[in-house]
Design a protein around this motif. Structure first.
Motif, PDB file in Angstrom:
ATOM      1  N   ILE A  47       0.838  -1.195   0.000  1.00  0.00           N
ATOM      2  CA  ILE A  47       0.000   0.000   0.000  1.00  0.00           C
ATOM      3  C   ILE A  47       0.873   1.245   0.000  1.00  0.00           C
ATOM      4  O   ILE A  47       2.052   1.208   0.367  1.00  0.00           O
ATOM      5  CB  ILE A  47      -0.994   0.035   1.179  1.00  0.00           C
ATOM      6  N   ALA A  48       0.268   2.360  -0.417  1.00  0.00           N
ATOM      7  CA  ALA A  48       0.963   3.642  -0.447  1.00  0.00           C
ATOM      8  C   ALA A  48       0.377   4.564   0.604  1.00  0.00           C
ATOM      9  O   ALA A  48      -0.833   4.600   0.822  1.00  0.00           O
ATOM     10  CB  ALA A  48       0.836   4.279  -1.828  1.00  0.00           C
ATOM     11  N   ILE A  50       0.092   8.423   1.074  1.00  0.00           N
ATOM     12  CA  ILE A  50       0.265   9.612   0.248  1.00  0.00           C
ATOM     13  C   ILE A  50      -0.382  10.817   0.924  1.00  0.00           C
ATOM     14  O   ILE A  50      -1.122  10.687   1.904  1.00  0.00           O
ATOM     15  CB  ILE A  50      -0.316   9.410  -1.170  1.00  0.00           C
ATOM     16  N   VAL A 229       2.405   4.700  -7.873  1.00  0.00           N
ATOM     17  CA  VAL A 229       1.432   4.210  -6.887  1.00  0.00           C
ATOM     18  C   VAL A 229       0.361   3.382  -7.573  1.00  0.00           C
ATOM     19  O   VAL A 229      -0.010   2.292  -7.114  1.00  0.00           O
ATOM     20  CB  VAL A 229       0.809   5.387  -6.109  1.00  0.00           C
ATOM     21  N   CYS A 233       0.312  -0.445  -6.206  1.00  0.00           N
ATOM     22  CA  CYS A 233      -0.453  -0.607  -4.975  1.00  0.00           C
ATOM     23  C   CYS A 233      -1.933  -0.885  -5.222  1.00  0.00           C
ATOM     24  O   CYS A 233      -2.567  -0.236  -6.056  1.00  0.00           O
ATOM     25  CB  CYS A 233      -0.316   0.643  -4.102  1.00  0.00           C
ATOM     26  N   ALA A 236      -4.383   2.832  -1.436  1.00  0.00           N
ATOM     27  CA  ALA A 236      -3.654   4.028  -1.028  1.00  0.00           C
ATOM     28  C   ALA A 236      -4.338   4.620   0.191  1.00  0.00           C
ATOM     29  O   ALA A 236      -5.564   4.645   0.282  1.00  0.00           O
ATOM     30  CB  ALA A 236      -3.609   5.054  -2.162  1.00  0.00           C
ATOM     31  N   GLU A 247      -9.053   6.485   1.982  1.00  0.00           N
ATOM     32  CA  GLU A 247      -8.290   5.311   1.576  1.00  0.00           C
ATOM     33  C   GLU A 247      -9.112   4.491   0.606  1.00  0.00           C
ATOM     34  O   GLU A 247     -10.344   4.515   0.619  1.00  0.00           O
ATOM     35  CB  GLU A 247      -7.855   4.478   2.776  1.00  0.00           C
ATOM     36  N   PRO A 250      -6.111   3.166  -5.788  1.00  0.00           N
ATOM     37  CA  PRO A 250      -5.573   4.430  -6.312  1.00  0.00           C
ATOM     38  C   PRO A 250      -6.483   5.117  -7.335  1.00  0.00           C
ATOM     39  O   PRO A 250      -6.605   6.349  -7.322  1.00  0.00           O
ATOM     40  CB  PRO A 250      -4.246   4.003  -6.945  1.00  0.00           C
TER      41      PRO A 250
END
Length: 268
Positions: A47-48, A50, A229, A233, A236, A247, A250
């Motif tokens: 996961i990212a 950001i 991303v 992923c 995110a 969340e 992406p």
């Protein structure tokens, strides 16, 4: 006779949270850099994390890695609250991290830099060298073999005897990845892996990250490169002003009006 392989248990293990952050607060003076943040990372997930500059991402990373302690809330690794433990204990629990700006030991060779990531080396206790020298020598040979395997993985083998100062920014990112892999972490925290990396090395780095995740490594990364991303992923997590903003996948995050306002416009 019941099979030793239980699909339900296997599924539960895969879905188990390896890292759980709950209601974490970290303040610097009167500023709450992290303000009641929660997130979870499941085994095998990538996961990212950001958000815009100043959102609290790096502080959150430092809290998870153990270089900062939270003022409130809990951080669990494998179900154990580790909020009061430092980074050495986190590595021992299988959590390793890289930094946005790698700082290798400039005058040490590339190979020696990777070897610094080895954990629980008996030779670090001087008296062991006298008591069991054969065991120490065998362990050192195994560490060198493993370091060379990792340098091959990150395509730096030809530079193993060169001082780390000769490496480019992208090569230093690859070296740092090899160094943290020497500790064989279950979870890898990657702090802006794409920053300062040329397009050719970035593709190599992405390929290696994908390979690590496919091999079972759980990965959490901070990244401003939204194309990266989206490629890497499945989920995110967006921070803004120290809090969880949104969340999800992406592509969904990229269409969220609150995220567009708070984050995407910031890096356009």
């Amino acid at each position: 006779m019941q099979s030793s392989h239980d699909p339900m248990k296997a599924s539960a293990a895969k879905d188990a949270a390896v890292i759980e952050v709950a209601d974490v607060v970290k303040a610097f003076g009167g500023l709450r850099a992290v303000d009641g943040m929660s997130l979870s990372l499941r085994a095998g997930e990538m996961i990212a994390l950001i958000g815009p500059n100043g959102a609290g991402k790096t502080t959150m990373f430092n809290l998870i890695a153990g270089s900062l302690r939270p003022d409130a809330g809990s951080i669990r690794v494998g179900g154990v609250d580790v909020a009061r433990e430092g980074p050495d204990r986190r590595i021992g629990r299988g959590v390793g991290r890289t930094f946005q700006i790698p700082r290798p030991f400039a005058e040490m060779s590339v190979l020696e830099n990777v070897l610094t990531g080895a954990q629980a080396q008996a030779g670090e206790r001087p008296w062991m060298n006298f008591l069991v020298p054969g065991r120490i020598a065998a362990q050192e040979r195994a560490a060198v073999d493993r370091a060379r395997e990792l340098l091959d993985f990150v395509t730096l083998s030809r530079l193993e005897l060169e001082p780390a100062r000769v490496l480019s920014g992208g090569q230093r990112k690859l070296l740092e990845l090899a160094r943290i892999l020497m500790a064989d972490p279950r979870v890898i925290l990657l702090d802006e892996p794409a920053a300062g990396v040329n397009p050719v090395l970035l593709e190599l780095l992405i390929d290696r990250i994908v390979s690590l995740n496919a091999a079972g490594k759980t990965i959490l990364l901070i990244e401003h490169n939204m194309d990266m991303v989206a490629r890497l992923c499945g989920r995110a997590v967006v921070m803004a002003a120290g809090r969880l903003l949104a969340e999800g996948p992406p592509a969904q995050i990229a269409r969220d009006p609150a995220v567009i306002s708070a984050y995407l416009g910031d890096v356009a």
